[in-house]
Design an enzyme around this catalytic site. Structure first.
Site, PDB file in Angstrom:
ATOM      1  N   GLY A  45       0.834  -1.191   0.000  1.00 11.14           N
ATOM      2  CA  GLY A  45       0.000   0.000   0.000  1.00 11.14           C
ATOM      3  C   GLY A  45       0.861   1.230   0.000  1.00 11.14           C
ATOM      4  O   GLY A  45       1.541   1.534  -0.964  1.00 11.14           O
ATOM      5  N   PHE A  46       0.871   1.956   1.118  1.00 17.76           N
ATOM      6  CA  PHE A  46       1.648   3.190   1.170  1.00 17.76           C
ATOM      7  C   PHE A  46       2.750   3.136   2.208  1.00 17.76           C
ATOM      8  O   PHE A  46       3.322   4.157   2.564  1.00 17.76           O
ATOM      9  CB  PHE A  46       0.722   4.387   1.451  1.00 17.76           C
ATOM     10  CG  PHE A  46      -0.105   4.225   2.701  1.00 17.76           C
ATOM     11  CD1 PHE A  46      -1.401   3.753   2.630  1.00 17.76           C
ATOM     12  CD2 PHE A  46       0.415   4.555   3.940  1.00 17.76           C
ATOM     13  CE1 PHE A  46      -2.166   3.615   3.780  1.00 17.76           C
ATOM     14  CE2 PHE A  46      -0.338   4.426   5.088  1.00 17.76           C
ATOM     15  CZ  PHE A  46      -1.642   3.945   5.007  1.00 17.76           C
ATOM     16  N   GLY A  47       3.078   1.964   2.743  1.00 16.08           N
ATOM     17  CA  GLY A  47       4.098   1.922   3.777  1.00 16.08           C
ATOM     18  C   GLY A  47       4.964   0.686   3.712  1.00 16.08           C
ATOM     19  O   GLY A  47       4.576  -0.347   3.155  1.00 16.08           O
ATOM     20  N   ASP A 163     -10.720  -2.078   9.879  1.00 14.08           N
ATOM     21  CA  ASP A 163     -10.046  -3.104   9.077  1.00 14.08           C
ATOM     22  C   ASP A 163      -9.750  -4.341   9.916  1.00 14.08           C
ATOM     23  O   ASP A 163      -8.657  -4.912   9.871  1.00 14.08           O
ATOM     24  CB  ASP A 163      -8.764  -2.546   8.474  1.00 14.08           C
ATOM     25  CG  ASP A 163      -8.292  -3.363   7.261  1.00 14.08           C
ATOM     26  OD1 ASP A 163      -9.119  -4.076   6.669  1.00 14.08           O
ATOM     27  OD2 ASP A 163      -7.104  -3.273   6.918  1.00 14.08           O
TER      28      ASP A 163
END
Length: 655
Positions: A45-47, A163
């Site tokens: 994802g973004f990390g 989540d």
């Protein structure tokens, strides 16, 4: 090794002592001159996530997350930046809950954002599922009762996780408790924000319809995801695949995907969690707890996390008015014995009314200690009641803090299974006996090995230490008992048993050694003369364990013949035989007041016996394997048991 944090680096691994990456030339100094990256743990994802050492905390291990948006464009980067900051804020807001990773730092360096948090050592429930297959109903109860208090904590602080799924729930290796991770998409909610739609975020198949279709998140949204998580673990059917094929219609027929039959009680709980219509679903954790508290007492709830000690009181005993049925047995008391008790369950105030079966007084949780990699064969509690010492097939001795349930030391040195441990009365020294034929002495406070005693020609199955801490007795498969005099280093060998010696004990006054054997006899030895005073016969199976009362008057023994025998220590006369276990009995210990004994058996139960009546007054259930060892705390209020299921459990003794 040093690891380069440049996301574009093609070969980020570097040798220690190098200042710049040999591949891309980036400077390799620790983040903030403090956090030394060791290796990547994954990410997406973004990390990206890394294992690191905190140099300001004596190189304590921690987790470092680096923001690396995979999507290009101003809006995508802005959203990733926002979510990353949000995770840091949520972790800070949630504080230091023992089942939520603690935030240590959040900062920007070299145009990248970093988040540093507590390292949780264990496995995700997804990994457990992949390794072990579908969970049993018992394990699903444990998941529910361990996760619900965490959700209550987060919801009370106006945070929705959004989540929840097996990948974001970890089981700690140290104590088996579940930890809720990855708050990167969590959402703050308030009365004004509840009706406002937001960005759709969540995992397909796990997220509720209101979350996916409207971007709205509520406490009920997390509860839906909890229900889907339990369904996935129970059936090993992927909710993502079901959602892709059927949309949300699959939850109406979720029961058709079951591979095994489950109780009506669990079915009802899951059915209400899995309602597509939020109005038909549980609205809060407290509503779930209300249904859990209303369950019939015939439902077997887990002892590990449910705030009840699971014990069954003998309906014929004089203490039956303090009992409750927990498990398969029933305790009946008169209708006028209805009782009411205020309880604290999972952090929620509650009132439990038990009309037809009486009550169990609130005693707190029955924690489970997990960490051994093999069967736990032996346990002992220090005289000050602060620590538990255990030995296992994994060849280690472990020292646990009894109150905090944390692992203090792992003692390594034995080359084979550890069969027995004993602790000196001053709580300074641990003695352990092993299948490697040796006895080892350890400093309890530091975990340092002090001495290794050799001389037995086969397994050392049992050890005991004298009240003055100067003498050790050991029993071995070589059919002998050895007496080790630590000050003079003299070793005496007591011969007389015709088969393996499974148990030894030293009397509290230091005058006698008692041994039990596969030859079905018990021998009482005078420690001064090393002569046999009495040979006790009566058992028809191996004598597995023995115990001596604190007043030096009685001896208790247990056997493969499923009986407990009480003897007069001074005359050798048999006093009484107790029966009640359904399989071999492996362990026994007197209570501090000498009024009771506790036993552990291959039938997976722990029983407490009233010596004045000979009755088994309480039975504790919960172990999934044979119970090999038991111990009383010095105040007599707690019983500790060890099992083939690789766990140690503590049980509160009813008054």
């Amino acid at each position: 090794m040093s690891y380069c944090l440049n996301p574009a680096c093609h070969n980020p691994h570097n040798l220690d002592g190098i200042d710049t990456c040999r591949s891309c030339g980036k400077k390799l100094s620790p983040l903030r001159n403090r956090y030394q990256i060791i290796r990547p743990l994954g990410g997406g994802g973004f990390g990206r996530t890394f294992l690191a050492e905190d140099r300001d905390k004596l190189n304590e291990l921690c987790v470092v997350k680096q923001l690396v948006p995979q999507l290009q464009g101003t809006n995508a980067q802005k959203k990733a930046h926002q979510l990353f900051q949000q995770e840091a804020r949520r972790l800070q807001q949630l504080g230091e809950h023992p089942q939520i990773p603690t935030l240590f730092a959040y900062f920007e360096e070299d145009d990248y954002l970093y988040l540093v948090q507590q390292l949780v050592v264990g496995r995700t429930l997804r990994e457990e599922l992949d390794l072990q297959g579908a969970f049993s109903e018992q394990k699903i109860w444990e998941i529910l009762t361990d996760i619900l208090p965490i959700l209550q904590f987060t919801h009370d602080r106006h945070v929705i996780h959004r989540d929840l799924k097996p990948d974001n729930i970890m089981r700690k290796g140290s104590d088996g408790r579940l930890v809720l991770i990855d708050f990167g998409v969590s959402k703050q909610f308030s009365e004004s924000a509840i009706a406002t739609s937001g960005t759709t975020i969540g995992s397909f198949g796990y997220a509720s319809s209101e979350q996916m279709n409207e971007g709205a998140a509520y406490p009920a949204s997390d509860l839906y995801s909890l229900g889907v998580t339990c369904f996935h673990l129970l059936t090993n059917n992927s909710p993502s695949h079901l959602w892709t094929e059927y949309g949300y219609s699959w939850v109406k027929q979720w029961q058709q995907h079951l591979n095994v039959q489950i109780s009506p009680e669990l079915t009802a709980i899951l059915d209400k969690l899995l309602q597509k219509d939020i109005g038909l679903r549980y609205q809060s954790v407290e509503q779930v707890w209300q249904d859990l508290r209303a369950l019939p007492v015939t439902v077997v709830l887990p002892t590990m996390q449910v705030p009840f000690n699971e014990f069954v009181a003998n309906p014929n005993s004089q203490k039956r008015d303090k009992s409750i049925q927990r498990g398969g047995s029933t305790t009946i008391i008169p209708a006028n014995k209805w009782q009411r008790r205020s309880l604290l369950i999972g952090g929620c105030a509650a009132v439990l009314v038990l009309g037809f079966v009486g009550y169990q007084r609130w005693q707190g949780q029955a924690p489970t200690f997990m960490g051994h990699g093999g069967e736990v064969n032996t346990i002992a509690i220090t005289a000050d009641g602060k620590s538990i010492v255990s030995g296992s097939d994994d060849k280690t001795v472990k020292v646990w803090d009894l109150n905090s349930r944390t692992l203090q030391h792992t003692l390594k040195g034995h080359q084979d299974w550890v069969y027995s441990v004993a602790i000196s009365p001053d709580s300074q020294t641990i003695v352990s006996g092993s299948k490697d034929n040796t006895i080892r002495l350890w400093n309890l406070a530091t975990g340092k090995q002090l001495h290794t005693l050799t001389g037995h020609s086969s397994y050392v199955n049992s050890v005991a230490i004298s009240p003055d801490s100067t003498t050790i007795a050991s029993g071995s498969y070589d059919k002998t008992v050895k007496v080790w005099h630590l000050k003079t280093r003299q070793v005496d060998t007591l011969q007389g048993h015709s088969r393996e010696v499974l148990a030894v004990a030293i009397s509290p006054n230091g005058k006698k050694v008692v041994s039990g054997s596969v030859d079905r006899t018990i021998k009482i030895w005078d420690l001064a003369t090393l002569k046999v005073q009495h040979t006790l016969t009566g058992h028809t199976g191996d004598v597995n364990a023995i115990a001596i009362s604190g007043n030096n008057q009685e001896l208790a023994s247990v056997s493969d013949d499923k009986t407990i025998k009480l003897w007069n220590l001074n005359t050798g006369r048999e006093i009484r035989t107790l029966t009640g276990h359904m399989a071999d009995i492996n362990a026994i210990e007197f209570s501090p007041d000498n009024q009771h004994v506790v036993t552990g058996s291959d039938d997976r139960t722990v029983k407490i016996w009233d010596l004045s009546t000979g009755e088994d007054i309480y039975t504790f259930k919960g172990h999934l394997g044979a119970v090999f060892a038991v111990a009383y705390s010095p105040d007599g209020r707690t019983v500790v048991s060890a099992s083939a299921d690789k766990t140690i459990r503590t049980w509160q003794v009813p008054n």
